[in-house]
Design a protein around this motif. Structure first.
Motif, PDB file in Angstrom:
ATOM      1  N   UNK A 305      48.895  12.890  28.903  1.00 20.16           N
ATOM      2  CA  UNK A 305      47.854  13.258  29.499  1.00 20.16           C
ATOM      3  C   UNK A 305      47.428  14.629  29.206  1.00 20.16           C
ATOM      4  N   UNK A 306      45.826  14.980  29.267  1.00 24.01           N
ATOM      5  CA  UNK A 306      45.602  16.480  29.341  1.00 24.01           C
ATOM      6  C   UNK A 306      45.785  16.930  30.821  1.00 24.01           C
ATOM      7  N   UNK A 307      46.391  18.150  30.747  1.00 21.32           N
ATOM      8  CA  UNK A 307      46.559  18.731  32.205  1.00 21.32           C
ATOM      9  C   UNK A 307      45.797  20.075  32.338  1.00 21.32           C
ATOM     10  N   UNK A 308      45.445  20.355  33.609  1.00 22.47           N
ATOM     11  CA  UNK A 308      44.974  21.723  33.939  1.00 22.47           C
ATOM     12  C   UNK A 308      45.467  22.118  35.326  1.00 22.47           C
ATOM     13  N   UNK A 309      45.879  23.404  35.307  1.00 19.88           N
ATOM     14  CA  UNK A 309      46.460  23.928  36.365  1.00 19.88           C
ATOM     15  C   UNK A 309      45.244  24.881  37.261  1.00 19.88           C
ATOM     16  N   UNK A 310      44.941  24.492  38.440  1.00 17.64           N
ATOM     17  CA  UNK A 310      43.931  25.380  39.305  1.00 17.64           C
ATOM     18  C   UNK A 310      44.669  25.772  40.436  1.00 17.64           C
ATOM     19  N   UNK A 311      44.304  27.151  40.549  1.00 16.47           N
ATOM     20  CA  UNK A 311      45.036  27.819  41.675  1.00 16.47           C
ATOM     21  C   UNK A 311      43.833  28.699  42.582  1.00 16.47           C
ATOM     22  N   UNK A 312      44.010  28.453  43.924  1.00 13.34           N
ATOM     23  CA  UNK A 312      43.058  28.681  44.676  1.00 13.34           C
ATOM     24  C   UNK A 312      43.539  29.412  46.024  1.00 13.34           C
ATOM     25  N   UNK A 313      43.045  30.466  46.573  1.00 13.34           N
ATOM     26  CA  UNK A 313      43.648  31.241  47.730  1.00 13.34           C
ATOM     27  C   UNK A 313      42.543  32.221  48.218  1.00 13.34           C
ATOM     28  N   UNK A 314      42.663  32.246  49.606  1.00 16.15           N
ATOM     29  CA  UNK A 314      41.671  33.235  50.182  1.00 16.15           C
ATOM     30  C   UNK A 314      42.400  34.276  50.732  1.00 16.15           C
ATOM     31  N   UNK A 315      41.966  35.795  50.748  1.00 17.27           N
ATOM     32  CA  UNK A 315      42.295  36.768  51.077  1.00 17.27           C
ATOM     33  C   UNK A 315      43.848  37.149  50.327  1.00 17.27           C
ATOM     34  N   UNK A 316      44.982  37.289  51.239  1.00 16.97           N
ATOM     35  CA  UNK A 316      46.176  37.401  50.611  1.00 16.97           C
ATOM     36  C   UNK A 316      46.769  36.117  49.947  1.00 16.97           C
ATOM     37  N   UNK A 317      45.809  35.108  50.284  1.00 12.28           N
ATOM     38  CA  UNK A 317      46.317  33.704  49.220  1.00 12.28           C
ATOM     39  C   UNK A 317      45.768  33.905  48.059  1.00 12.28           C
ATOM     40  N   UNK A 318      44.677  34.682  47.911  1.00  8.33           N
ATOM     41  CA  UNK A 318      44.001  35.091  46.567  1.00  8.33           C
ATOM     42  C   UNK A 318      45.014  35.932  45.678  1.00  8.33           C
ATOM     43  N   UNK A 319      45.546  36.983  46.426  1.00 13.26           N
ATOM     44  CA  UNK A 319      46.562  37.901  45.624  1.00 13.26           C
ATOM     45  C   UNK A 319      47.846  36.856  45.072  1.00 13.26           C
ATOM     46  N   UNK A 320      48.284  36.034  45.894  1.00 14.18           N
ATOM     47  CA  UNK A 320      49.268  35.037  45.473  1.00 14.18           C
ATOM     48  C   UNK A 320      48.735  34.072  44.667  1.00 14.18           C
ATOM     49  N   UNK A 321      47.920  33.618  44.508  1.00 13.15           N
ATOM     50  CA  UNK A 321      47.092  32.884  43.512  1.00 13.15           C
ATOM     51  C   UNK A 321      47.270  33.533  42.025  1.00 13.15           C
ATOM     52  N   UNK A 322      46.542  34.867  42.042  1.00 12.78           N
ATOM     53  CA  UNK A 322      46.581  35.596  40.924  1.00 12.78           C
ATOM     54  C   UNK A 322      48.034  35.628  40.420  1.00 12.78           C
ATOM     55  N   UNK A 323      48.914  36.205  41.071  1.00 14.51           N
ATOM     56  CA  UNK A 323      50.307  36.194  40.793  1.00 14.51           C
ATOM     57  C   UNK A 323      51.122  35.105  40.397  1.00 14.51           C
ATOM     58  N   UNK A 324      50.942  34.147  41.023  1.00 13.21           N
ATOM     59  CA  UNK A 324      51.579  32.600  40.596  1.00 13.21           C
ATOM     60  C   UNK A 324      50.997  32.181  39.355  1.00 13.21           C
ATOM     61  N   UNK A 325      49.501  32.284  38.993  1.00 12.12           N
ATOM     62  CA  UNK A 325      48.988  32.017  37.746  1.00 12.12           C
ATOM     63  C   UNK A 325      49.389  32.751  36.667  1.00 12.12           C
TER      64      UNK A 325
END
Length: 469
Positions: A305-325
């Motif tokens: 299968x073809x796979x994508x990884x989508x990361x989302x978050x708001x505020x502090x969650x956005x910072x964690x989304x950037x770090x984890x990606x």
């Protein structure tokens, strides 16, 4: 390529929720002092999928100024409701047929060139969809200080989306994420006031990993792995207390070969800290998310299968989304069984800056795509790095790289302005500018209803304060 290994048997248990928590909504009167009522920019929704479905319900002559209650304005509102509903039905029909063909473009393969102004309807619907996943992290969080499960998720993992009215979202939660911090992040942790028998004194539920179903995979054109992060629930004034000094990413366990790549210390501590004495944060949030993503990527790519990884978050969650990606790509677990690499994209809402200029260069150089949705009146995206950031001349940034207050945003910015929306009432409360639901409401109304008369303003209702940094 850096190897990443954790025990295959690693499991994070979930608190067993009792019958008192089986309801879908908490009594706002039980919410602590940091969770008070505020005049929102928009009405509260009864379900997390209500933004597109409740447009006509929100446009009611009951809330119109008296000057707008004559027959002509009532007729205009009715026509706009009909036009909006018809347009959404057409968009939904076309989205199902074109998303599978355009998903790479929507995920930023061309840096969203030509899609933002005017807003591409398909991109708008996808942003709202991922924004709803970020919102679900707030809606599922147990804020009740008199609950023994305060600080956890209110629902069992397998019932998470159905309990929130999102049973048709087409994803299944595969792991809950928990975080702890050995530093004093301002008012991040929500704890029960009960003295004993609480589920944890050291952990908070902070998000989840989910995977698209078979049916959704066919509609999307690939198997989507979703990571959603929750922000803190506190007042905007805490922004002033950010631990805005930088740490080298490599010193925090992220295997970056360049020690000059630095990230904000409070964010990375929350992402990497662990407590061996707590069963929910025996492994760090970083270890939890990397282990689960690696497992899912291998599982789906082994099937071809073809796979994508989508990361989302708001505020502090956005910072964690950037770090984890960034971490996922730096470690290399986005590579499948045959070596094929999953496309990875961050859909950020109201996010602060995360790292310095070298972090921005490394992040974007690794091919990670990020689209940041920002209200121009919101303070949070302007910090840290108020004075030295990506907007100052390049030479000044280079000279300031050695200082701990030099930060740069990553990715592409989508600017919104609630003052230009005819459907949102202006307010002097800056915390409302940061509200996630207000951002989703703005996205929903973007590039539509341009013919509304300037004096037609839809009044607002009172709602609970959610999603603040």
């Amino acid at each position: 390529m850096h190897s990443f290994q954790f025990p295959q048997s690693m499991a994070i248990p979930h608190p067993k929720l009792g019958n008192p928590l089986s309801g879908s909504t908490h009594d706002p009167s039980l919410i602590g002092s940091h969770h008070h009522h505020l005049p929102h920019l928009l009405p509260v929704r009864s379900s997390t999928l209500g933004i597109l479905k409740s447009r006509s319900a929100r446009i009611s002559t009951t809330h119109l100024p008296s000057a707008a209650k004559d027959d002509s304005y009532t007729s205009l509102v009715t026509e706009l409701e009909t036009e909006q509903q018809e347009g959404q039905e057409q968009e939904s029909s076309s989205s199902n047929s074109h998303l599978a063909e355009r998903w790479r473009e929507i995920h930023g393969s061309e840096e969203w060139a030509g899609l933002l102004d005017p807003m591409d309807p398909l991109l708008r619907s996808e942003l709202i969809r991922y924004g709803e996943f970020a919102q679900s992290c707030y809606d599922g969080f147990d804020y009740d200080p008199f609950s023994r499960y305060c600080g956890s998720c209110k629902y069992h993992r397998r019932a998470f989306f159905s309990e929130l009215g999102m049973g048709d979202c087409g994803y299944e939660v595969t792991r809950y994420l928990y975080a702890t911090s050995n530093t004093k992040l301002p008012n991040f942790f929500t704890k029960s006031r009960l003295s004993n028998k609480t589920w944890s004194q050291r952990a908070n539920w902070i998000g989840y990993v989910a995977a698209a179903s078979e049916e959704t995979t066919e509609r999307l054109g690939r198997r989507d792995i979703l990571i959603a992060w929750r922000g803190t629930v506190t007042r905007l004034e805490w922004v002033a207390d950010l631990m805005d000094f930088l740490k080298s990413a490599s010193s925090e366990g992220i295997p970056c070969p360049d020690p000059s790549v630095k990230v904000e210390s409070g964010f990375v501590d929350l992402y990497t800290d662990k407590d061996p004495t707590c069963r929910f944060c025996k492994y760090s949030a970083r270890e939890q998310v990397l282990t689960e993503v690696r497992k899912l990527v291998e599982q789906f790519t082994s099937k071809g299968e073809e796979v994508s990884i989508s990361v989302t978050g708001h505020s502090l969650g956005s910072a964690l989304a950037m770090l984890s990606a960034y971490d996922i790509v730096e470690v290399g677990i986005h590579a499948g069984i045959g070596g094929e690499k999953a496309a990875i994209c961050v859909f950020s809402f109201s996010g602060p800056r995360v790292g310095n200029g070298r972090f921005k260069e490394r992040f974007e150089g690794l091919g990670i795509k990020a689209l940041r949705v920002v209200n121009v009146h919101d303070t949070v995206p302007k910090v840290p790095g108020i004075f030295i950031n990506e907007k100052v001349p390049h030479m000044v940034r280079r000279m300031a790289e050695a200082f701990p207050w030099s930060y740069s945003h990553v990715g592409v910015e989508l600017l919104l302005d609630h003052k230009h929306s005819p459907f949102l009432k202006d307010t002097g409360d800056p915390s409302c500018f940061h509200n996630l639901e207000a951002h989703l409401h703005l996205l929903d109304g973007l590039a539509v209803h341009d013919d509304l008369p300037p004096n037609l303003i839809i009044a607002d209702t009172m709602g609970r304060d959610i999603g603040l940094f």
